[in-house]
Design an enzyme around this catalytic site. Structure first.
Site, PDB file in Angstrom:
ATOM      1  N   LYS A  76       3.673  35.355 -89.291  1.00 46.26           N
ATOM      2  CA  LYS A  76       2.141  35.480 -89.841  1.00 46.26           C
ATOM      3  C   LYS A  76       2.103  36.621 -90.595  1.00 46.26           C
ATOM      4  O   LYS A  76       1.405  36.758 -91.809  1.00 46.26           O
ATOM      5  CB  LYS A  76       1.109  35.211 -88.973  1.00 46.26           C
ATOM      6  CG  LYS A  76       0.912  33.830 -88.525  1.00 46.26           C
ATOM      7  CD  LYS A  76      -0.329  33.702 -87.740  1.00 46.26           C
ATOM      8  CE  LYS A  76      -0.464  32.148 -87.299  1.00 46.26           C
ATOM      9  NZ  LYS A  76      -1.793  32.150 -86.500  1.00 46.26           N
ATOM     10  N   LYS A  99       6.322  22.972 -89.609  1.00 46.24           N
ATOM     11  CA  LYS A  99       5.293  22.333 -88.648  1.00 46.24           C
ATOM     12  C   LYS A  99       4.190  22.104 -89.555  1.00 46.24           C
ATOM     13  O   LYS A  99       3.875  22.960 -90.551  1.00 46.24           O
ATOM     14  CB  LYS A  99       5.278  22.986 -87.121  1.00 46.24           C
ATOM     15  CG  LYS A  99       4.318  24.260 -87.577  1.00 46.24           C
ATOM     16  CD  LYS A  99       3.522  24.389 -86.036  1.00 46.24           C
ATOM     17  CE  LYS A  99       2.444  25.440 -86.275  1.00 46.24           C
ATOM     18  NZ  LYS A  99       1.370  25.413 -85.463  1.00 46.24           N
ATOM     19  N   LYS A 120      -2.551  23.589 -90.262  1.00 42.33           N
ATOM     20  CA  LYS A 120      -3.746  23.369 -90.868  1.00 42.33           C
ATOM     21  C   LYS A 120      -3.897  24.614 -91.915  1.00 42.33           C
ATOM     22  O   LYS A 120      -5.098  24.650 -92.807  1.00 42.33           O
ATOM     23  CB  LYS A 120      -4.921  23.261 -89.883  1.00 42.33           C
ATOM     24  CG  LYS A 120      -5.113  24.247 -88.769  1.00 42.33           C
ATOM     25  CD  LYS A 120      -6.147  23.603 -87.837  1.00 42.33           C
ATOM     26  CE  LYS A 120      -6.011  23.991 -86.346  1.00 42.33           C
ATOM     27  NZ  LYS A 120      -6.304  25.591 -86.124  1.00 42.33           N
TER      28      LYS A 120
HETATM   29  P1  ADP Z   1      -2.260  25.632 -86.927  1.00 36.26           P
HETATM   30  O1  ADP Z   1      -0.916  25.957 -86.538  1.00 36.26           O
HETATM   31  O2  ADP Z   1      -2.213  24.288 -87.695  1.00 36.26           O
HETATM   32  O3  ADP Z   1      -3.337  26.468 -87.664  1.00 36.26           O
HETATM   33  P2  ADP Z   1      -3.216  25.873 -84.264  1.00 36.26           P
HETATM   34  O4  ADP Z   1      -2.399  27.230 -84.151  1.00 36.26           O
HETATM   35  O5  ADP Z   1      -4.580  26.410 -84.136  1.00 36.26           O
HETATM   36  O6  ADP Z   1      -2.998  25.251 -85.502  1.00 36.26           O
HETATM   37  O7  ADP Z   1      -2.815  25.185 -83.194  1.00 36.26           O
HETATM   38  C1  ADP Z   1      -3.511  24.331 -82.215  1.00 36.26           C
HETATM   39  C2  ADP Z   1      -2.663  23.762 -81.419  1.00 36.26           C
HETATM   40  O8  ADP Z   1      -2.128  22.555 -81.919  1.00 36.26           O
HETATM   41  C3  ADP Z   1      -1.834  24.601 -80.415  1.00 36.26           C
HETATM   42  O9  ADP Z   1      -1.535  24.041 -79.025  1.00 36.26           O
HETATM   43  C4  ADP Z   1      -0.414  24.103 -81.552  1.00 36.26           C
HETATM   44  O10 ADP Z   1       0.734  24.456 -80.594  1.00 36.26           O
HETATM   45  C5  ADP Z   1      -0.867  22.626 -81.652  1.00 36.26           C
HETATM   46  N1  ADP Z   1      -0.026  22.532 -83.060  1.00 36.26           N
HETATM   47  C6  ADP Z   1      -0.538  22.979 -84.182  1.00 36.26           C
HETATM   48  N2  ADP Z   1       0.494  22.611 -85.048  1.00 36.26           N
HETATM   49  C7  ADP Z   1       1.104  21.471 -84.545  1.00 36.26           C
HETATM   50  C8  ADP Z   1       2.103  20.594 -84.898  1.00 36.26           C
HETATM   51  N3  ADP Z   1       2.580  20.556 -86.204  1.00 36.26           N
HETATM   52  N4  ADP Z   1       2.756  19.832 -84.216  1.00 36.26           N
HETATM   53  C9  ADP Z   1       2.510  19.687 -82.832  1.00 36.26           C
HETATM   54  N5  ADP Z   1       1.377  20.693 -82.371  1.00 36.26           N
HETATM   55  C10 ADP Z   1       0.827  21.459 -83.173  1.00 36.26           C
END
Ligand code: ADP
Ligand code: TRP
Length: 326
Positions: free
Chosen positions: A110, A192, A195
């Site tokens: 990040k 991955k 969002k």
């Molecule tokens: P992002 O990375 O999309 O901003 P977050 O970091 O807020 O999302 O993640 C929220 C939860 O969802 C965490 O437990 C994270 O491990 C899970 N998560 C986020 N992206 C994925 C993904 N692509 N596949 C599986 N789990 C995910």
């Protein structure tokens, strides 16, 4: 047994968040006591628009309820409503070395993405996360695999604290799901689904309408191989098969075999319909709940009061352990 987890209210929740995190919470609540958090303080390094953050908090609450989390059975709460978390994070900051935080993969990624513009909160993120967890003495922490390192650091902090100040924290276990632990981006299947991705084509939001879902899946990045197979060197196709598996429950082997002699277009169309059928009831549930913001706010408040009562007590023992006055 007790489980604890949380999601940051940033941007739109997507199917990766559902399969990697929320679905497990719903499973766990059947047999365990749940602590499910809206990690709004953790969202501040990303979402600096107050109106949007506020809306995201409500949407995440609506989503937790729409996917089937029971607000009575579990403690569903807002991180910022329990200020003891930040106090505990500060106490942990005295036990952890800068070099340990500098090694965190998520921080490094990040920070790199932000060039020189790295907020301190991004660096201290794992300390607050450790406080979120250790405050409530959970046995297990279900998260997606990108959070493994943070949960490991949490365990280290608990052990270190206990060794130095005496037995105070339970050392929790990480819990990962296998398939679905990582749903990949539709526009780049080597990373991955996120969002915070630059393009909305990266993810399927839980609030996307049916046609948007279809369009995004039809334009998913694949390869030029032309043969539908569940193979490491075909990450795009593999991701589509994984998504079909997650939406329908059919094994990846069966799915791959059923496309023998068929093309990517056939696979994409079927995956799109499977995902549409899966997301539609969730979307409806979220939209309906968002119509009654008063009830949502009350639900958060009630859960946060329950969490705070426990945190107040825990902090008394922590303050005593480290020698500061309560
Ligand atoms: P992002 O990375 O999309 O901003 P977050 O970091 O807020 O999302 O993640 C929220 C939860 O969802 C965490 O437990 C994270 O491990 C899970 N998560 C986020 N992206 C994925 C993904 N692509 N596949 C599986 N789990 C995910
Ligand atoms: N760091 C987690 C994420 O990005 C969110 C989170 C904050 C969390 N506090 C937590 C997850 C405590 C589990 C337990 O997804």
């Amino acid at each position: 047994m007790r489980f604890l987890s949380g999601i940051r209210p940033t941007n739109l929740l997507h199917i990766g968040n559902y399969f990697g995190a929320m679905r497990q919470f719903v499973e766990f609540q059947k047999e365990h006591d749940g602590f499910v958090m809206i990690a709004d303080l953790h969202a501040l390094d990303t979402e600096t628009d107050a109106t949007r953050l506020h809306q995201n908090i409500l949407t995440l609450t609506a989503t937790y309820l729409a996917v089937g989390l029971d607000a009575q059975k579990n403690i569903l709460f807002l991180q910022s409503s329990v200020p003891e978390h930040t106090e505990l994070a500060h106490i942990f900051s005295a036990l952890v070395r800068m070099s340990e935080l500098e090694r965190m993969t998520q921080y490094k990624d990040k920070a790199k993405a932000r060039n020189e513009n790295v907020p301190v909160a991004l660096f201290t993120y794992p300390l607050l996360m450790a406080a979120d967890i250790l405050m409530y003495e959970p046995d297990i922490v279900p998260v997606g695999d990108d959070q493994t390192q943070h949960v490991e650091m949490t365990r280290d902090i608990a052990e270190r604290f206990n060794r130095h100040y005496g037995e105070t924290f339970r050392v929790p276990k990480l819990h990962l799901t296998k398939v679905g632990a990582r749903v990949m981006g539709l526009d780049d299947p080597t990373k991955k689904m996120s969002k915070s991705a630059a393009s909305a084509k990266n993810y399927i939001a839980l609030t996307d309408d049916n046609n948007t879902i279809r369009k995004k899946i039809m334009s998913a990045v694949t390869d030029s191989n032309g043969i539908v197979a569940y193979a490491d060197d075909q990450p795009g196709i593999r991701n589509l098969i994984d998504m079909m598996h997650l939406a329908t429950g059919t094994t990846v082997e069966k799915i791959a075999a059923s496309y023998d002699g068929k093309g990517y277009g056939d696979l994409k169309r079927d995956v799109a319909e499977a995902v549409v059928a899966f997301v539609e009831p969730l979307r409806t549930g979220i939209v309906d709940r968002l119509k009654d913001k008063t009830t949502l706010a009350e639900t958060i408040k009630e859960g946060s009061n329950r969490a705070r009562a426990l945190a107040t007590k825990k902090m008394e023992s922590v303050r005593k352990a480290v020698g500061i006055f309560a």
